[in-house]
Design an enzyme around this catalytic site. Sequence first.
Site, short mmCIF file in Angstrom:
data_model
loop_
_atom_site.label_atom_id
_atom_site.label_comp_id
_atom_site.label_asym_id
_atom_site.label_seq_id
_atom_site.Cartn_x
_atom_site.Cartn_y
_atom_site.Cartn_z
CB CYS A 2 20.92 -126.55 16.20
SG CYS A 2 22.67 -126.48 15.74
NE ARG A 28 17.94 -128.36 21.56
CZ ARG A 28 18.02 -129.47 22.29
NH1 ARG A 28 17.43 -129.51 23.46
NH2 ARG A 28 18.68 -130.51 21.86
CD1 TRP A 85 26.34 -123.02 20.37
CD2 TRP A 85 27.34 -124.86 19.60
NE1 TRP A 85 27.49 -123.21 21.10
CE2 TRP A 85 28.12 -124.34 20.65
CE3 TRP A 85 27.77 -126.03 18.96
CZ2 TRP A 85 29.31 -124.93 21.07
CZ3 TRP A 85 28.95 -126.62 19.37
CH2 TRP A 85 29.70 -126.07 20.42
CG ASN A 111 21.35 -130.64 16.72
OD1 ASN A 111 22.51 -130.27 16.79
ND2 ASN A 111 20.60 -130.81 17.79
N GLY A 112 23.95 -131.73 14.58
CA GLY A 112 24.97 -132.77 14.69
C GLY A 112 26.15 -132.49 13.80
CD GLU A 479 26.74 -125.56 39.43
OE1 GLU A 479 25.79 -125.03 38.83
OE2 GLU A 479 27.56 -126.30 38.85
CE LYS A 483 24.76 -122.87 36.95
NZ LYS A 483 25.81 -123.71 36.36
CD GLU A 486 27.53 -122.51 33.02
OE1 GLU A 486 27.24 -123.45 32.27
OE2 GLU A 486 26.93 -122.29 34.09
CG HIS A 502 49.21 -127.68 48.68
ND1 HIS A 502 50.40 -128.07 49.26
CD2 HIS A 502 48.23 -128.05 49.53
CE1 HIS A 502 50.14 -128.68 50.41
NE2 HIS A 502 48.83 -128.67 50.61
CE LYS A 596 19.41 -126.14 30.04
NZ LYS A 596 19.88 -125.53 31.28
#
Length: 601
Positions: A2, A28, A85, A111-112, A479, A483, A486, A502, A596
């Site tokens: 957060c 965040r 968050w 936060n946590g 990667e 992106k 996301e 396969h 983040k």
Amino acid sequence: MCGIFGYAGKRKDAAKVVLKGLKTLEYRGYDSWGIAAVPAESSKTQISNPKNQKTIFIKKQIGKIGSANVDDFPQSSLAFGHTRWATHGGVTAVNAHPHLDCTGNLALIHNGIIENYEEKRKALKKLKHRFVSDTDTEVAIHLIEEYATNQLSSKAMQKAFNELTGLNAFILLSSPEKKLVIARNGSPLVVGYGDGENFIASDPAAILPYTRQVHFLQDNEMAIVSDKGIMVFDAVTGDLVEVEKQHLDYTPEQVVLGKYPHYMLKEIHEQPAILSSIAAIDTTPAKKIADIIKTSRGTYMVGCGTASYACLAGSYLFSMIAKRHVNWALGSEFSYQLDFLTDTSLVIALSQSGETMDTLVAVHKAKEKNARVFALVNVEGSQLYRESDDTLVIGAGPEIAVASTKAFTGKLAHLLLLSYAMAGDVSDGQKILLRAIKSSKKILSPPTGSKIQKLGSSLKDAEHIFIIGRGLSYPASLEIALKIKEISYIHAEGIAAGELKHGPLAMVEKGTPCIVIAPNDNTIDAVLAGAMEMKARGGYIIGFSNKHHEVFDTFIPIPDSAEASIIPTVIAGQLLAYEIAVAKGLDPDKPRNLAKSVTVK
């Protein structure tokens, strides 16, 4: 995860200072937000405040904070705020922080995750504390309230902090005592020292407009922050801690959008300059780390998300250039692969924030085995930076967009130089990195940039996108896929080209977009064979290569830069993901469900 910001000083617009800080930190967490301020004496009779808010003015809302204002706030010199968050409890205004105690004189942001909140909640309810939210955070404010009946709020915070289990950061606002009290274990907090004013944030980027003199709180440290100053204590013993202030090298301009519509686009375009700085740095640290790798009996790279793909790319670079086998692992899985670690092992931990909990847990476990830890990290002073035996700062500057871009290519640049340092000629690595910078500039300039924008618009309605590559292009494919996932919410999958037959070929049908990474190296013929297989099933083939091939339906030119070709290739993929998201009308800086700096396990 957060966003947290606090202010104590002489200004009378504390709520506006906090709002500005929170807007900087919204990456965040952006489910909901809230700000609390203690009205100045002169304004207490002029405000309309709900009955349950005796001495603290609070505003809480769901959604993003971007267009919010605090024009209805009274004058104040003490305030703090939070962007959430969500973990415990849904996204509602009631569950948003700050949370008040029963008296209305204390407020808390957090936060946590409090692991023992259920047992504490039951006990506090028996003591007649009134709970109004579904959060674990509210347990903490009522526990502090209980202990504050006969002692200072700082002592009450200390006692409650030591009883609550989990990895948490707490910030308490005490209206009667006109101060903020903070405590940290696991979740990041930094305090900033100003001139007659002091600051608290969950990321130093938010403090930059006001001061560059900071202290990163360590685990089990607490601090009292007021307009008089900052005092840091051991949260377990209560003893005063002498701290050495740290100077931030960041500049305020690095966290301002400027001419760009989104931070992600700004950070994509910052990459050539950042890579140029890395290419020009003193190579002595790289040579030192190279020597450590040479003398270790087993080297392991760990990271999460984007950082994990940098680890995978590093394993290829060390093999190709330095002829050295280096293992890699996901940070969240490394704890299950520790049996082989010894006191001669080296663990290389990669992180943008330096606060990623899964990576930190892996590092803690490695240190229990007496392994040496080297950190490649972007935030100087972060927990990973402090806890590592050796560090190398990426130097990408503050990264605001949730989806990492410049920190990733910065990691690749450092790993490239490390590989060449091990091979005995770091200057060759610098030359190849300069080629990658030149290639990246071409990708970000017309006509290639315009071509990628047009391609992004054409892919906005795709259901699936597949990206294939071999060798170093395999981590590049992973990667780029990440992106796209996301920020555009399209299912994208990076695939080692040899694995197509396969299983994954079953997903390719007429019109399926298939990005083929085909650099000028020993993988090109095998990758093009994979492209033919996809085309034969109706796939729409998009070539990322230094030269056109007949199998490509669309061609994005990536000028050759030898082993560093992965850097401009990924930059092209970042820009494509951005353009897809924008074409869909999405906010690329703040993707849904993500935030983040993942500081929870």
